[in-house]
Design a protein around this motif. Structure first.
Motif, short mmCIF file in Angstrom:
data_model
loop_
_atom_site.label_atom_id
_atom_site.label_comp_id
_atom_site.label_asym_id
_atom_site.label_seq_id
_atom_site.Cartn_x
_atom_site.Cartn_y
_atom_site.Cartn_z
N GLN A 92 0.85 -1.19 0.00
CA GLN A 92 0.00 0.00 0.00
C GLN A 92 0.88 1.24 0.00
O GLN A 92 1.80 1.33 0.81
CB GLN A 92 -0.91 0.06 1.24
CG GLN A 92 -1.93 -1.05 1.32
CD GLN A 92 -2.98 -0.95 0.24
OE1 GLN A 92 -3.39 0.13 -0.16
NE2 GLN A 92 -3.43 -2.10 -0.25
N PRO A 93 0.61 2.19 -0.87
CA PRO A 93 1.35 3.46 -0.82
C PRO A 93 0.89 4.29 0.37
O PRO A 93 -0.17 4.04 0.95
CB PRO A 93 0.97 4.13 -2.14
CG PRO A 93 -0.37 3.57 -2.47
CD PRO A 93 -0.37 2.16 -1.94
N LEU A 94 1.68 5.28 0.73
CA LEU A 94 1.32 6.19 1.81
C LEU A 94 0.15 7.06 1.39
O LEU A 94 0.14 7.61 0.30
CB LEU A 94 2.52 7.08 2.17
CG LEU A 94 2.33 7.94 3.40
CD1 LEU A 94 3.63 8.01 4.18
CD2 LEU A 94 1.85 9.31 3.07
N GLU A 95 -0.86 7.16 2.25
CA GLU A 95 -2.05 7.97 1.98
C GLU A 95 -2.48 8.70 3.25
O GLU A 95 -2.71 8.06 4.29
CB GLU A 95 -3.19 7.07 1.49
CG GLU A 95 -4.46 7.81 1.23
CD GLU A 95 -5.61 6.89 0.83
OE1 GLU A 95 -6.67 7.42 0.49
OE2 GLU A 95 -5.45 5.64 0.86
N TRP A 96 -2.57 10.02 3.18
CA TRP A 96 -3.05 10.80 4.32
C TRP A 96 -4.56 10.64 4.44
O TRP A 96 -5.28 10.82 3.47
CB TRP A 96 -2.67 12.27 4.18
CG TRP A 96 -1.20 12.46 4.41
CD1 TRP A 96 -0.23 12.52 3.46
CD2 TRP A 96 -0.55 12.55 5.67
NE1 TRP A 96 1.00 12.64 4.07
CE2 TRP A 96 0.83 12.66 5.42
CE3 TRP A 96 -1.00 12.53 6.99
CZ2 TRP A 96 1.77 12.76 6.44
CZ3 TRP A 96 -0.06 12.64 8.00
CH2 TRP A 96 1.29 12.74 7.73
N VAL A 97 -5.03 10.31 5.65
CA VAL A 97 -6.47 10.14 5.87
C VAL A 97 -7.02 11.17 6.85
O VAL A 97 -8.23 11.38 6.90
CB VAL A 97 -6.80 8.70 6.33
CG1 VAL A 97 -6.51 7.71 5.21
CG2 VAL A 97 -6.05 8.32 7.59
N VAL A 98 -6.16 11.80 7.63
CA VAL A 98 -6.55 12.92 8.51
C VAL A 98 -5.44 13.96 8.39
O VAL A 98 -4.28 13.68 8.68
CB VAL A 98 -6.70 12.49 9.99
CG1 VAL A 98 -7.02 13.70 10.87
CG2 VAL A 98 -7.76 11.41 10.14
N GLY A 99 -5.80 15.17 7.94
CA GLY A 99 -4.80 16.21 7.75
C GLY A 99 -3.88 15.87 6.59
O GLY A 99 -4.07 14.88 5.89
N THR A 100 -2.88 16.72 6.40
CA THR A 100 -1.88 16.48 5.36
C THR A 100 -0.53 16.97 5.86
O THR A 100 -0.46 17.74 6.81
CB THR A 100 -2.21 17.22 4.04
OG1 THR A 100 -2.26 18.62 4.32
CG2 THR A 100 -3.52 16.75 3.44
#
Length: 159
Positions: A74-82
């Motif tokens: 899985q690639p890195l993905e922001w789910v809260v904030g950035t």
């Protein structure tokens, strides 16, 4: 003279400690890192590193199917904030990020796949395997514990 020194010591600004806590939770197919700032003042930026290479389990970021990871990736993905992050390529052990406009109570979270490279080669990594990995912030460092939690104490503002 002593009285003046005492008065000055009492009214002079004193450093306020703040904590930046990073927690790791394993999941399938994505693992999750959550970051929380428990400080009294707003900061323009915090530079944070997560160093998996310090963990004895041989942890790596598994972001593509072509690397050293096990099965799922899985690639890195922001789910809260950035945040601004370094490029995370498959097999990396270090992630650098800059958290901007850090306010009291702020939180961030991202998902990514973490695998171990030891002989067990598990597709899931639990908190005990994360133990020993490091979080570095502004010249301070703290290891993850067996529950997948690391807290860095910062001296970041005056009150």
């Amino acid at each position: 003279m002593r009285r003046l020194a005492l008065v000055l010591a009492l009214v002079a600004p004193s450093p306020v400690l703040a904590d930046l806590t990073v927690t790791f939770r394993d999941g399938a197919p994505k693992d999750r890192f959550a970051i929380s700032y428990d400080g009294a003042c707003t900061l323009d930026r915090l530079d944070v590193q997560i160093d998996l290479g310090a963990a004895p389990a041989g942890l790596i970021f598994d972001t593509t199917s072509a690397g050293a990871g096990v099965e799922v990736f899985q690639p890195l993905e922001w789910v809260v904030g950035t945040a601004s992050t370094s490029d995370v390529t498959d097999g990396d052990t270090l992630l650098s990020m800059s958290l901007d406009n850090v306010t009291p109570g702020a939180t961030w979270a991202f998902t990514v796949d973490i695998d171990d490279t030891t002989s067990t080669r598990q597709i899931t990594v639990d908190g005990s395997e994360m133990a020993g990995a490091l979080v570095r912030v502004e010249g301070q460092a703290a290891p993850f514990d067996a529950n997948g939690r690391a807290t860095v104490s910062l001296q970041n503002c005056l009150s």
